[in-house]
Design a protein around this motif. Structure first.
Motif, mmCIF file in Angstrom:
data_model
loop_
_atom_site.group_PDB
_atom_site.id
_atom_site.type_symbol
_atom_site.label_atom_id
_atom_site.label_comp_id
_atom_site.label_asym_id
_atom_site.label_seq_id
_atom_site.Cartn_x
_atom_site.Cartn_y
_atom_site.Cartn_z
ATOM 1 N N THR A 42 0.829 -1.203 0.000
ATOM 2 C CA THR A 42 0.000 0.000 0.000
ATOM 3 C C THR A 42 0.864 1.253 0.000
ATOM 4 N N GLU A 151 -6.358 -2.121 -5.031
ATOM 5 C CA GLU A 151 -5.689 -2.527 -3.809
ATOM 6 C C GLU A 151 -6.280 -3.848 -3.319
ATOM 7 N N ASP A 152 -5.414 -4.747 -2.875
ATOM 8 C CA ASP A 152 -5.829 -6.027 -2.299
ATOM 9 C C ASP A 152 -6.702 -6.839 -3.260
HETATM 10 MG MG LIG Z 1 -2.111 -2.920 1.968
#
Ligand SMILES: [Mg+2]
Ligand SMILES: Nc1ncnc2c1ncn2[C@@H]1O[C@H](COP(=O)(O)OP(=O)(O)OP(=O)(O)O)[C@@H](O)[C@H]1O
Length: 385
Positions: A42, A151-152
């Motif tokens: 991140t 993200e993810d």
């Molecule tokens: Mg992360």
């Protein structure tokens, strides 16, 4: 508690930069940032986003979320579209969508004219959504380069993953950069696609970890800083968590126990016993010894799959994935169990041939017998050291 400086990621930043430059020059690119929890995925992509925005890019972000009760269809894509609407304004997005507003309106009611438009587009059709999204990205990217940041990805809903897969496989529109972060549990087939550049984040070295600690700007005594650096195993998140527990006298290791509890909770009884025994024998976790202790290859595989142990670089023995985990499991052992495992390790080392140097074996035997409360045997090996 965060380091204002991102340490040790120059090479990874360069790889992302290269992909961004390629996209600026009119091509498309996909980068997958892969790495274990807390390693800095991140952080890396946040810095990329900030930089691209500064350079005039449009960046739309969507997050995969771990939901206990199923998933939200198109959740990640919908979040991305809302982000684009926020950044560009609803009029520009509607104009870019041209005649395809109805395909995406069910995901972003604002596109259909606010609350009145809720449901105006009826249900969602995967093929239509894919087409409309691809066209939208292409239209936006004619103005300035676009980055779709997921993200993810490992937690992304299936339909958003389908859209992502389409974008990757069709190698996307010109001037679109797709960046996804994922823990190493996701769709490995997609990661091998020739159009995907995989950036795998490794743990920080001890020097880099010390640097991160310095940037946290705390006045922990040097010995504590060193202990944090070692225990963190180069995972930046662990560095922060451990450092944050400093109360002026010690660091709080309950964090370690929670972490280990999570990893051991789902293990079978033999699996948990293997983890306990292994916690006392780091450095000589040869499969031959584990067999001798009664842990066959199935149990060994179970504990590896649970993310507790991994093969060391030589491939000859196992080791803990994190120093933290080993320490936490060792701390959770009752004294009687500790003594029993040390005795069994001493016996296994005496009875079994495994690739270990004479010196290392003698040292380990002296240690295990001493901890097994057998000073006579311990002395014999200590004398031979
Ligand atoms: Mg992360
Ligand atoms: N290279 C680095 N230098 C300094 N701090 C870092 C670095 N990488 C990560 N951090 C910090 O460590 C913490 C964890 O990082 P981050 O949230 O990016 O991990 P992650 O890989 O995304 O984890 P998860 O899989 O749980 O999402 C953050 O506070 C981040 O700012």
């Amino acid at each position: 508690m965060r380091s204002p400086v991102m340490v040790g990621r120059d090479a990874d930043v360069r790889r992302l930069r290269e992909a961004a430059d390629l996209v600026s020059s009119g091509e498309s690119a996909t980068v997958l940032v892969l790495g274990e929890p807390g390693i800095g995925k991140t952080r890396l992509v946040s810095e990329l986003r900030a930089q691209l925005r500064q350079e005039g890019w449009v960046v739309g972000t969507g997050h995969g979320v771990e939901l206990s009760g199923g998933e939200v269809p198109f959740g990640v894509l919908a979040e991305t579209l809302r982000d684009l609407v926020r950044e560009l304004g609803v009029d520009e997005v509607r104009a870019a969508l041209d005649g395809q507003v109805t395909a995406l309106a069910p995901l972003v009611p604002a596109l259909a004219g606010g609350a009145a438009g809720r449901g105006a587009g009826g249900g969602t059709d995967l093929a239509q959504v894919i087409n409309a999204t691809a066209d939208l990205f292409e239209a936006i990217a004619t103005g300035r380069p676009l980055c779709w940041l997921i993200e993810d990805l490992h937690w992304a809903d299936a339909s958003s993953s389908d859209v992502f897969a389409y974008v990757v496989r069709s190698s996307g529109a010109a001037r679109v950069l797709t960046v996804a972060t994922s823990r190493p549990t996701g769709d490995t087939e997609l990661f091998r696609a020739p159009t995907v550049d995989v950036v795998e984040l490794s743990r920080l070295g001890l020097g880099e970890t010390r640097e991160q600690l310095q940037h946290l700007g705390m006045d922990h005594p040097p010995a504590i800083l060193e202990r944090i650096a070692v225990l963190s195993d180069g995972v930046p998140f662990h560095v922060e968590e451990l450092a944050a527990t400093w109360d002026g006298t010690s660091i709080d290791t309950r964090f370690l126990r929670r972490l280990a509890g999570g990893r051991t909770a789902g293990l079978s009884t033999p699996g948990r016993e293997l983890a306990e025994a292994a916690a006392l024998a780091e450095g000589h976790l040869h499969p031959a010894y584990l067999d001798q202790l009664g842990f066959d290859s199935n149990v060994q595989r179970e504990v590896v799959a649970a993310g507790l142990l991994e093969a060391d670089p030589s491939g000859e023995q196992l080791r803990f994935c994190h120093a933290l985990l080993r320490e936490a499991i060792e701390q959770s052992l009752l004294p009687a169990d500790r003594e029993r495992w040390h005795r069994r390790w001493a016996e296994a080392l005496e009875d079994t041939a495994a690739p270990m140097s004479v010196a290392a074996r003698t040292t380990a035997l002296a240690h295990h017998w001493a901890a097994a409360n057998n000073p006579a045997c311990a002395l014999r090996y200590a004398a031979a050291q």
